[in-house]
Design an enzyme around this catalytic site. Structure first.
Site, PDB file in Angstrom:
ATOM      1  N   LYS A   1      -5.860  -1.266  -2.529  1.00  0.00           N
ATOM      2  CA  LYS A   1      -4.556  -1.573  -1.935  1.00  0.00           C
ATOM      3  C   LYS A   1      -3.463  -1.707  -2.997  1.00  0.00           C
ATOM      4  CE  LYS A   1      -4.310  -5.870  -1.263  1.00  0.00           C
ATOM      5  NZ  LYS A   1      -3.418  -7.000  -1.471  1.00  0.00           N
ATOM      6  N   THR A   2      -3.768  -2.477  -4.046  1.00  0.00           N
ATOM      7  CA  THR A   2      -2.783  -2.675  -5.105  1.00  0.00           C
ATOM      8  C   THR A   2      -2.476  -1.350  -5.797  1.00  0.00           C
ATOM      9  OG1 THR A   2      -3.751  -4.845  -5.455  1.00  0.00           O
ATOM     10  CG2 THR A   2      -2.237  -4.054  -7.126  1.00  0.00           C
TER      11      THR A   2
ATOM     12  N   ASP B   1       3.434  -6.390   0.609  1.00  0.00           N
ATOM     13  CA  ASP B   1       2.001  -6.578   0.393  1.00  0.00           C
ATOM     14  C   ASP B   1       1.494  -7.702   1.295  1.00  0.00           C
ATOM     15  OD1 ASP B   1      -0.455  -6.309  -0.771  1.00  0.00           O
ATOM     16  OD2 ASP B   1       0.017  -7.546  -2.513  1.00  0.00           O
ATOM     17  N   GLU B   2       0.212  -7.706   1.601  1.00  0.00           N
ATOM     18  CA  GLU B   2      -0.412  -8.801   2.376  1.00  0.00           C
ATOM     19  C   GLU B   2       0.357  -9.108   3.652  1.00  0.00           C
ATOM     20  OE1 GLU B   2      -3.224  -9.893   1.292  1.00  0.00           O
ATOM     21  OE2 GLU B   2      -3.217 -10.195  -0.887  1.00  0.00           O
TER      22      GLU B   2
ATOM     23  N   GLN C   1      -8.352 -10.366   6.496  1.00  0.00           N
ATOM     24  CA  GLN C   1      -8.136 -11.225   5.337  1.00  0.00           C
ATOM     25  C   GLN C   1      -6.961 -12.179   5.533  1.00  0.00           C
ATOM     26  OE1 GLN C   1      -8.960  -9.284   1.354  1.00  0.00           O
ATOM     27  NE2 GLN C   1      -8.774  -7.452   2.606  1.00  0.00           N
TER      28      GLN C   1
ATOM     29  N   ARG D   1     -15.522 -10.729  -2.582  1.00  0.00           N
ATOM     30  CA  ARG D   1     -15.084 -10.794  -3.980  1.00  0.00           C
ATOM     31  C   ARG D   1     -16.180 -10.280  -4.917  1.00  0.00           C
ATOM     32  NH1 ARG D   1     -10.665  -9.963  -3.072  1.00  0.00           N
ATOM     33  NH2 ARG D   1     -11.480  -9.739  -0.982  1.00  0.00           N
TER      34      ARG D   1
END
Length: 591
Positions: A34-35, A219-220, A250, A552
């Site tokens: 994503k980043t 983002d997010e 998330q 993670r």
DNA sequence: GAGGGGGCGGTTTTT
DNA sequence: CCGCCCCCTC
């Protein structure tokens, strides 16, 4: 750049990067890059589409994420080129409000109040109203914060509220706002809501920013609240070129007003939305992804991305039952010591900050260096807030919270401070100003009581001085202090390459990855937390949090729980978390 | 006015 | 068990 840079992306990612115009929704699963997509998109806009940097806006939630994105974009762009604005919602709004402060109705040098300041204010109001301590100030503040996130002012709140508690809040809320205004101060929530208000009420100002930001990236997006959602909608109101990235699985900030339904509504609120699904995971083994899916797939209120990887199989998830929290910590450290992996490849994640203590003690005992992320935040520490209050009174004399704070430090010290205040004011560097105040008030002498704690307080103030030395003027320094969390000494040494394991909450781990992850305290009442165990929506958020924790891990995941745990000083019997029993046996090996 | 002792209440996660 | 608040003493 074009072919070479896009070549680093898979075909789904490339599509998402190349579609710059119109509204775009990128549903990006955990570990799907994503980043990468966001930062490449910014680079693509600048290098390929020749978009001037100042016409691009990228907002994220945390400073950590913003910092990482800046770093990456900086690498992609030509040396010396200007960077677009990339920062948190709060820092963007603060900057906008300083520029437009007069039209917004306060003066440019407004203070930004953090939770401690806010609580001081609420307590003051409660004692004025003689409500006493029957209602907890934190609870009232949380209600006010929630209201602001929903863009509800004091009047709106009063109309919508009912019940005893809401009655009290509706008494406090208007007074609280009045005091903020009088103090020339904004709290965190105001930064967003006042910006929205300003843009809604002044079309000329709105147009200025709408026209400036041809491309907006968020983002997010699953973590935006109503105010932030409105803000992005307004800013995209002219060009309509907005890319939002997120994953409902998330969404873990519902407790502070975030609403993942905003990402579900995106397709309804903008016309002709292009949706991209990034489901290929580049981080974890199939075993870890399967485990994560078995947990998250129990949720019913949002879509669930089914992730896949070419990284088939992988080690089984290990589950360990310990007698108590000390044995649990011992188990974690034994595993780490017996492994040959570098310490920085390990993270121990937990639900609540309070759990860190036992882990820290175990690290100290076994001589394993660790980095504790979070905990009492640097700028929230008493000694730091004290010193900052002296400074805030200088830049914003109306700031009564800071004024009262320095009065409390001591009347004698206040007199000395005021005596030197005039000399101090003349455009000196923040570092010199602080040194001057410390010297005159003998503040370090006050906090250094000879104990370990006292020593660490002095160290903290010295650390503040070193942060201050990087700033030329007081306002810039204070702005940074309010909105950017300082890196602790330990974090610094870790980023300088000193080897250590990482301890942090699952919340803090969002967006990060580690070879080996220990999820500790997997017990009913702790994770899921007791206070989230009754409402189905809260439980779903706990489940998403567990999902974030599990995903993670790149290679190896441990889940541990205890039979009894010390809780509020009492030993309590514990049951294994439902999030552990949700994982099917074929993915598990018990140790 | 300053600083220390004792009782009480309370644990989620953060910009 | 820890931190906060209040009250008490110097």
């Amino acid at each position: 750049m074009a072919p070479s840079i896009l070549a680093n992306l898979d075909s789904d990612q490339q599509e998402a990067v190349k579609k710059t115009d119109g509204p775009n929704l990128i549903l990006a699963g955990a570990g799907s890059g994503k980043t990468r997509v966001l930062t490449y998109k910014v680079a693509y806009l600048v290098l390929e589409k020749k978009t001037p940097a100042q016409n691009i806006l990228m907002v994220t939630f945390t400073n950590k994420a913003a910092g990482e994105m800046k770093e990456r974009v900086f690498k992609y762009l030509d040396k010396g080129s200007e960077l677009p604005f990339m920062g948190t919602f709060h820092s963007f709004c603060a900057r906008l409000l300083r520029v437009e402060s007069e039209r917004a109705g306060f003066s440019k040098n407004f203070s930004i109040y953090d939770e401690t300041d806010q609580l001081d204010l609420v307590k003051e109001i409660l004692s004025d109203l003689q409500i006493g301590s029957k209602s907890r100030p934190q609870a009232i503040l949380a209600a006010i914060s929630q209201a602001k996130g929903e863009l509800l002012g004091p009047d709106d709140y009063k109309k919508l509220s009912f019940g005893y508690f809401a009655q009290i809040v509706s008494e406090v809320y208007p007074r609280y706002q009045k005091l903020l205004l009088k103090n020339n101060a904004l709290d965190f929530d105001d930064l967003i809501s006042e910006t929205v208000k300003l843009l809604k009420q002044n079309s000329d100002i709105a147009q200025k920013y709408q026209k400036r930001f041809c491309y907006i990236l968020v983002d997010e997006y699953q973590d935006v609240n109503t105010a932030q959602y409105e803000l992005t909608k307004i800013l995209a109101g002219f060009w309509g070129n907005i890319t939002v990235v997120g994953d409902a699985c998330q969404a873990i900030y519902g407790f502070r007003g975030a609403d993942f339904r905003n990402i579900l509504n995106f397709e309804k609120d903008f016309e002709n939305v292009t949706v991209f699904n990034l489901t290929r995971n580049y981080r974890s083994t199939q075993a870890i992804l399967d485990g994560a899916f078995s947990v998250i797939s129990q949720n019913e209120s949002h879509p669930i991305l089914k992730l896949w990887t070419k990284n088939k199989g992988g080690e089984l998830l290990e589950i360990f039952e310990a007698e108590n929290e000390v044995e649990e910590a011992g188990f974690v450290l034994t595993q780490i010591k017996e492994s040959y992996s570098p310490l920085s490849s390990f993270a121990v994640l937990y639900r609540t900050n309070a759990q860190s203590r036992v882990l820290e003690e175990a690290c100290l005992e076994s001589g394993i260096p660790y980095v504790l992320v979070g905990g009492t935040r640097f700028y929230q520490r008493k000694e730091i807030k004290d010193v900052l209050s002296y400074l805030r009174v200088i830049t914003n004399p109306k700031d009564s919270v800071s004024q009262k704070r320095i009065e409390k430090i001591g009347k004698g010290r206040l007199k000395k401070f005021e005596k030197v205040k005039e000399e101090i004011e003349r455009n000196r560097k923040p570092q010199e100003i602080i040194e001057n105040i410390l010297k005159e008030t003998e503040y370090l002498f006050l906090i250094d009581d000879g104990t370990e704690k006292g020593k660490s307080r002095v160290e903290n103030v010295k650390e503040l001085l070193s942060v201050a030395s990087k700033f030329e003027n007081l306002s810039d320094f204070l702005e940074n202090v309010s909105l950017v969390e300082a890196e602790s000494e330990a974090q610094k040494s870790a980023s300088e390459g000193k080897e250590a394991i990482t301890l942090m909450t699952v919340h803090a781990a969002k967006g990060l990855e580690f070879e080996t992850v220990f999820l500790v305290g997997m017990e009913e009442g702790l994770f899921p937390h007791l206070r989230s165990s009754f409402d189905p929506a809260d439980l779903e958020e706990e489940r998403r949090l567990a999902y974030v924790g599990i995903t993670r891990a790149k290679v190896k995941l441990y889940l541990t729980y205890v039979r009894n745990r010390l809780f509020l000083g009492r030993r309590q019997t514990c049951l294994v978390s439902r999030f552990v029993t949700d994982i099917p046996d074929h993915l598990i090996s018990k140790c």
